[in-house]
Structure formats: C-alpha cells, structure tokens
Design a protein around this motif. Sequence first.
Motif, PDB file in Angstrom:
ATOM      1  N   LEU A   1      -8.430   7.163  -7.352  1.00 33.82           N
ATOM      2  CA  LEU A   1      -7.954   6.016  -8.128  1.00 33.82           C
ATOM      3  C   LEU A   1      -7.184   5.050  -7.226  1.00 33.82           C
ATOM      4  O   LEU A   1      -7.370   3.838  -7.285  1.00 33.82           O
ATOM      5  N   ARG A   2      -6.319   5.584  -6.377  1.00 31.68           N
ATOM      6  CA  ARG A   2      -5.529   4.758  -5.465  1.00 31.68           C
ATOM      7  C   ARG A   2      -6.420   3.960  -4.523  1.00 31.68           C
ATOM      8  O   ARG A   2      -6.250   2.763  -4.344  1.00 31.68           O
ATOM      9  N   GLU A   3      -7.414   4.598  -3.950  1.00 37.13           N
ATOM     10  CA  GLU A   3      -8.322   3.905  -3.033  1.00 37.13           C
ATOM     11  C   GLU A   3      -9.123   2.827  -3.749  1.00 37.13           C
ATOM     12  O   GLU A   3      -9.397   1.771  -3.183  1.00 37.13           O
ATOM     13  N   SER A   4      -9.469   3.085  -4.995  1.00 37.44           N
ATOM     14  CA  SER A   4     -10.166   2.077  -5.790  1.00 37.44           C
ATOM     15  C   SER A   4      -9.268   0.859  -6.007  1.00 37.44           C
ATOM     16  O   SER A   4      -9.709  -0.290  -5.855  1.00 37.44           O
ATOM     17  N   MET A   5      -8.019   1.102  -6.364  1.00 35.69           N
ATOM     18  CA  MET A   5      -7.066   0.011  -6.563  1.00 35.69           C
ATOM     19  C   MET A   5      -6.866  -0.786  -5.270  1.00 35.69           C
ATOM     20  O   MET A   5      -6.890  -2.020  -5.277  1.00 35.69           O
ATOM     21  N   LEU A   6      -6.652  -0.063  -4.173  1.00 33.38           N
ATOM     22  CA  LEU A   6      -6.424  -0.733  -2.891  1.00 33.38           C
ATOM     23  C   LEU A   6      -7.652  -1.521  -2.456  1.00 33.38           C
ATOM     24  O   LEU A   6      -7.531  -2.639  -1.931  1.00 33.38           O
TER      25      LEU A   6
ATOM     26  N   TYR B   1       1.575   1.352 -13.786  1.00 31.39           N
ATOM     27  CA  TYR B   1       1.034   2.705 -13.660  1.00 31.39           C
ATOM     28  C   TYR B   1       2.142   3.742 -13.867  1.00 31.39           C
ATOM     29  O   TYR B   1       1.949   4.732 -14.551  1.00 31.39           O
ATOM     30  N   GLY B   2       3.316   3.478 -13.285  1.00 31.07           N
ATOM     31  CA  GLY B   2       4.446   4.406 -13.419  1.00 31.07           C
ATOM     32  C   GLY B   2       4.904   4.546 -14.850  1.00 31.07           C
ATOM     33  O   GLY B   2       5.241   5.640 -15.310  1.00 31.07           O
TER      34      GLY B   2
ATOM     35  N   ARG C   1      -0.814   9.035  -7.352  1.00 32.28           N
ATOM     36  CA  ARG C   1      -1.094  10.275  -6.608  1.00 32.28           C
ATOM     37  C   ARG C   1      -2.590  10.595  -6.495  1.00 32.28           C
ATOM     38  O   ARG C   1      -3.013  11.220  -5.545  1.00 32.28           O
ATOM     39  N   ASP C   2      -3.371  10.176  -7.463  1.00 29.62           N
ATOM     40  CA  ASP C   2      -4.803  10.435  -7.451  1.00 29.62           C
ATOM     41  C   ASP C   2      -5.446   9.581  -6.353  1.00 29.62           C
ATOM     42  O   ASP C   2      -5.496   8.354  -6.448  1.00 29.62           O
ATOM     43  N   ALA C   3      -5.926  10.228  -5.290  1.00 28.09           N
ATOM     44  CA  ALA C   3      -6.439   9.516  -4.116  1.00 28.09           C
ATOM     45  C   ALA C   3      -7.626   8.609  -4.443  1.00 28.09           C
ATOM     46  O   ALA C   3      -7.714   7.486  -3.940  1.00 28.09           O
TER      47      ALA C   3
ATOM     48  N   GLU D   1       0.826  -1.210   0.000  1.00 23.79           N
ATOM     49  CA  GLU D   1       0.000   0.000   0.000  1.00 23.79           C
ATOM     50  C   GLU D   1       0.859   1.257   0.000  1.00 23.79           C
ATOM     51  O   GLU D   1       0.516   2.246  -0.642  1.00 23.79           O
ATOM     52  N   ARG D   2       1.986   1.224   0.682  1.00 25.17           N
ATOM     53  CA  ARG D   2       2.890   2.383   0.656  1.00 25.17           C
ATOM     54  C   ARG D   2       3.443   2.622  -0.743  1.00 25.17           C
ATOM     55  O   ARG D   2       3.547   3.759  -1.191  1.00 25.17           O
ATOM     56  N   ILE D   3       3.794   1.537  -1.403  1.00 21.56           N
ATOM     57  CA  ILE D   3       4.320   1.653  -2.771  1.00 21.56           C
ATOM     58  C   ILE D   3       3.279   2.301  -3.682  1.00 21.56           C
ATOM     59  O   ILE D   3       3.582   3.225  -4.425  1.00 21.56           O
ATOM     60  N   LEU D   4       2.046   1.809  -3.604  1.00 24.38           N
ATOM     61  CA  LEU D   4       0.992   2.388  -4.444  1.00 24.38           C
ATOM     62  C   LEU D   4       0.724   3.847  -4.077  1.00 24.38           C
ATOM     63  O   LEU D   4       0.436   4.664  -4.946  1.00 24.38           O
ATOM     64  N   THR D   5       0.832   4.176  -2.801  1.00 21.09           N
ATOM     65  CA  THR D   5       0.615   5.557  -2.373  1.00 21.09           C
ATOM     66  C   THR D   5       1.662   6.482  -2.979  1.00 21.09           C
ATOM     67  O   THR D   5       1.355   7.615  -3.355  1.00 21.09           O
TER      68      THR D   5
END
Length: 65
Positions: free
Chosen positions: A22-27, A61-62, A18-20, A10-14
């Motif tokens: 999108l990130r929360e959806s992925m997590l 993503y990167g 950067r888009d909160a 989760e830290r890596i994805l954070t």
Amino acid sequence: MSPSSSTAGERILTLVVRDAELRESMLGDLREEGARLARRAGAGKVARWHLRQSLSIAVRYGVMR
C-alpha cells in the motif's frame, strides 16, 4: 523536487503506513503526479506539494486506522 522534501514526506509515510504494498502504491502515485506538476510549475512548488500531500495522507491514514 527537492530531495529533502520528498525524503521527509516519504519517511513520514513509511512510519505511518506499515503495509509495504500500500505504501509503495501511495508513493508511486505521488511521484507520478509530482513529475506531471514539475513540468508545469517547477521543482520548488513540487517539493512543497509533495510534503503537503504526504502529511495529508499520513494524517488521514493514521486517523482511519
């Protein structure tokens, strides 16, 4: 799921996503799938799976950014 593996993933994805929203959806998707896998395969396998999936998503993503 091992707290350290899920936390590391989760830290890596954070850091990468950067888009909160999108990130929360992925997590959320990772957590849901991890819970399903845990019922079949156990916590150790889920921890490795979660970290592997997080790294894979972060790399793709990167590169796409």
